[in-house]
Motif scaffolding. Structure first.
Motif, PDB file in Angstrom:
ATOM      1  N   HIS A 137       0.712  -1.214  -0.099  1.00  0.00           N
ATOM      2  CA  HIS A 137       0.076   0.059  -0.032  1.00  0.00           C
ATOM      3  C   HIS A 137       0.887   1.282   0.187  1.00  0.00           C
ATOM      4  CE1 HIS A 137      -3.217   2.962   1.024  1.00  0.00           C
ATOM      5  NE2 HIS A 137      -2.102   3.350   1.992  1.00  0.00           N
ATOM      6  N   MET A 138       0.526   2.222  -0.689  1.00  0.00           N
ATOM      7  CA  MET A 138       1.274   3.677  -0.707  1.00  0.00           C
ATOM      8  C   MET A 138       0.018   4.596  -1.105  1.00  0.00           C
ATOM      9  SD  MET A 138       4.560   5.005  -2.655  1.00  0.00           S
ATOM     10  CE  MET A 138       3.451   4.845  -4.165  1.00  0.00           C
ATOM     11  N   ASP A 139       0.074   5.640  -0.200  1.00  0.00           N
ATOM     12  CA  ASP A 139      -1.021   6.765  -0.640  1.00  0.00           C
ATOM     13  C   ASP A 139      -0.505   7.359  -1.867  1.00  0.00           C
ATOM     14  OD1 ASP A 139      -2.273   6.236   1.869  1.00  0.00           O
ATOM     15  OD2 ASP A 139      -0.958   7.879   2.972  1.00  0.00           O
ATOM     16  N   GLY A 140      -1.790   7.774  -2.447  1.00  0.00           N
ATOM     17  CA  GLY A 140      -1.595   8.248  -3.909  1.00  0.00           C
ATOM     18  C   GLY A 140      -1.705   7.404  -5.048  1.00  0.00           C
ATOM     19  N   LEU A 149       5.102  11.481  -3.154  1.00  0.00           N
ATOM     20  CA  LEU A 149       4.333  11.267  -4.180  1.00  0.00           C
ATOM     21  C   LEU A 149       2.986  11.646  -3.943  1.00  0.00           C
ATOM     22  CD1 LEU A 149       6.122   7.875  -4.911  1.00  0.00           C
ATOM     23  CD2 LEU A 149       6.598   9.995  -5.912  1.00  0.00           C
ATOM     24  N   ASN A 150       2.383  11.296  -2.764  1.00  0.00           N
ATOM     25  CA  ASN A 150       0.841  11.657  -2.346  1.00  0.00           C
ATOM     26  C   ASN A 150       0.764  13.269  -2.519  1.00  0.00           C
ATOM     27  OD1 ASN A 150      -1.641  10.917  -1.513  1.00  0.00           O
ATOM     28  ND2 ASN A 150      -1.131  11.567   0.486  1.00  0.00           N
ATOM     29  N   ASP A 151       1.807  13.899  -2.079  1.00  0.00           N
ATOM     30  CA  ASP A 151       1.630  15.261  -2.426  1.00  0.00           C
ATOM     31  C   ASP A 151       1.518  15.849  -3.613  1.00  0.00           C
ATOM     32  OD1 ASP A 151       2.012  15.702   0.426  1.00  0.00           O
ATOM     33  OD2 ASP A 151       4.082  15.959   0.233  1.00  0.00           O
ATOM     34  N   ILE A 152       2.085  15.123  -4.500  1.00  0.00           N
ATOM     35  CA  ILE A 152       1.907  15.423  -5.915  1.00  0.00           C
ATOM     36  C   ILE A 152       0.465  14.991  -6.480  1.00  0.00           C
ATOM     37  CG2 ILE A 152       2.810  14.930  -8.398  1.00  0.00           C
ATOM     38  CD1 ILE A 152       5.359  14.200  -7.068  1.00  0.00           C
ATOM     39  N   ILE A 153      -0.035  13.882  -6.220  1.00  0.00           N
ATOM     40  CA  ILE A 153      -1.344  13.559  -6.396  1.00  0.00           C
ATOM     41  C   ILE A 153      -2.425  14.740  -5.917  1.00  0.00           C
ATOM     42  CG2 ILE A 153      -3.212  12.042  -5.901  1.00  0.00           C
ATOM     43  CD1 ILE A 153      -1.147  10.866  -8.071  1.00  0.00           C
ATOM     44  N   THR A 154      -2.218  15.225  -4.486  1.00  0.00           N
ATOM     45  CA  THR A 154      -2.866  15.947  -3.899  1.00  0.00           C
ATOM     46  C   THR A 154      -3.057  17.521  -4.581  1.00  0.00           C
ATOM     47  OG1 THR A 154      -2.774  15.057  -1.675  1.00  0.00           O
ATOM     48  CG2 THR A 154      -3.628  17.270  -1.641  1.00  0.00           C
ATOM     49  N   ALA A 155      -1.826  17.816  -5.109  1.00  0.00           N
ATOM     50  CA  ALA A 155      -1.432  19.086  -5.386  1.00  0.00           C
ATOM     51  C   ALA A 155      -2.372  19.232  -7.000  1.00  0.00           C
ATOM     52  CB  ALA A 155      -0.260  19.533  -5.710  1.00  0.00           C
ATOM     53  N   ARG A 156      -2.179  18.076  -7.898  1.00  0.00           N
ATOM     54  CA  ARG A 156      -2.988  18.078  -8.783  1.00  0.00           C
ATOM     55  C   ARG A 156      -4.392  18.071  -8.952  1.00  0.00           C
ATOM     56  NH1 ARG A 156       0.259  12.848 -11.680  1.00  0.00           N
ATOM     57  NH2 ARG A 156       2.283  13.968 -12.503  1.00  0.00           N
ATOM     58  N   ARG A 157      -5.006  17.428  -7.791  1.00  0.00           N
ATOM     59  CA  ARG A 157      -6.395  17.402  -7.610  1.00  0.00           C
ATOM     60  C   ARG A 157      -6.788  18.811  -7.289  1.00  0.00           C
ATOM     61  NH1 ARG A 157      -6.249  12.365  -4.045  1.00  0.00           N
ATOM     62  NH2 ARG A 157      -6.548  10.621  -5.698  1.00  0.00           N
ATOM     63  N   LYS A 158      -6.067  19.514  -6.434  1.00  0.00           N
ATOM     64  CA  LYS A 158      -6.502  20.823  -6.025  1.00  0.00           C
ATOM     65  C   LYS A 158      -5.927  21.648  -6.625  1.00  0.00           C
ATOM     66  CE  LYS A 158      -7.202  19.306  -1.044  1.00  0.00           C
ATOM     67  NZ  LYS A 158      -6.683  19.525   0.344  1.00  0.00           N
TER      68      LYS A 158
END
Length: 238
Positions: free
Chosen positions: A37-40, A224-233
């Motif tokens: 498991h890995m967030d993102g 990596l999860n920060d990248i996903i969050t930044a893209r969404r927002k």
């Protein structure tokens, strides 16, 4: 959105419909061990470390990829589960050539940390000692199949965070391994962007920076999860 109310380790938890058992456990402050498991990125249930018991269901279920149902009573720390997690860890160590003292990730390895946390101090199974080679053809990064646990975090990161589609899994059973493009040397890849995200996602010493010596390979998968969050927002700085 509808809510599902369940019980995890004697705690009543309400979570949104579509939440996984792992999400529900996190909401309750309960830690379930995981490796793949890995967030993102999406979950595959590959490592089987997060197995849980659900009353009324005879088989064990992977917490990361199982969606909760109303009224479920879930156990995450039974003696049966501890036994299976210990077996899983021992098999992971026996399948490849994990020599922690000589590994670039020694002291920074999720597999090693998991073994400590689960009280694993020896392996009861015969080691396979497979003959895996290293790929050191890339100018920046190396791949050591001897350390790989086939969690496929690098594959999911490459496809769904970087969008390059360079990494994949080939083979079956004991010959399953991570490949680059159509099983080419990493240094010959026409799709690799040299981003290093796959290296950041690796939980062991299987992917590393060229030049790193024993104990030097540190990672921050949270980036990596920060990248996903930044893209969404849409938080990118212009």
């Amino acid at each position: 959105m509808s809510v599902r109310t369940i019980t995890i380790d004697d705690q009543h938890v309400s979570v949104e419909e579509g939440s996984s058992v792992l999400d529900a456990a996190k909401a309750a402050g309960i830690t379930i061990p995981t490796l793949c498991h890995m967030d993102g990125v999406y979950d595959t249930g590959a490592c089987r470390m997060c197995l849980v018991e659900v009353e009324g269901i005879p088989k064990l279920l992977p917490a990361c990829s199982t969606i909760v149902a109303e009224g479920w009573v879930i156990h995450t720390q039974s003696e049966r589960l501890k036994k299976y997690r210990r077996i899983t860890l021992e098999l992971l160590f026996a399948e490849r050539n994990h020599v922690c003292a000589a590994c670039v990730a020694n002291g920074h390895c999720e597999l090693q940390t998991m073994a400590y946390s689960q009280g694993m101090d020896h392996v009861r199974y015969d080691y396979c000692y497979p003959k895996w080679e290293m790929d050191l053809t890339h100018p920046l990064f190396g791949m050591d199949h001897n350390r790989c646990i086939l969690c496929a975090r690098c594959v999911r990161t490459c496809w769904h965070i970087e969008g390059a589609g360079t990494k994949n899994v080939a083979g079956r059973g004991g010959r399953a391994h991570i490949i680059t493009d159509m099983n080419e040397d990493w240094g010959d890849s026409a799709t690799c962007t040299w981003c290093g995200k796959c290296v950041q996602s690796c939980p062991t010493g299987a992917l590393f920076q060229i030049g790193a010596t024993a104990g030097e390979m540190t990672r921050d998968p949270g980036r990596l999860n920060d990248i996903i969050t930044a893209r969404r927002k849409k938080q990118w700085n212009v």
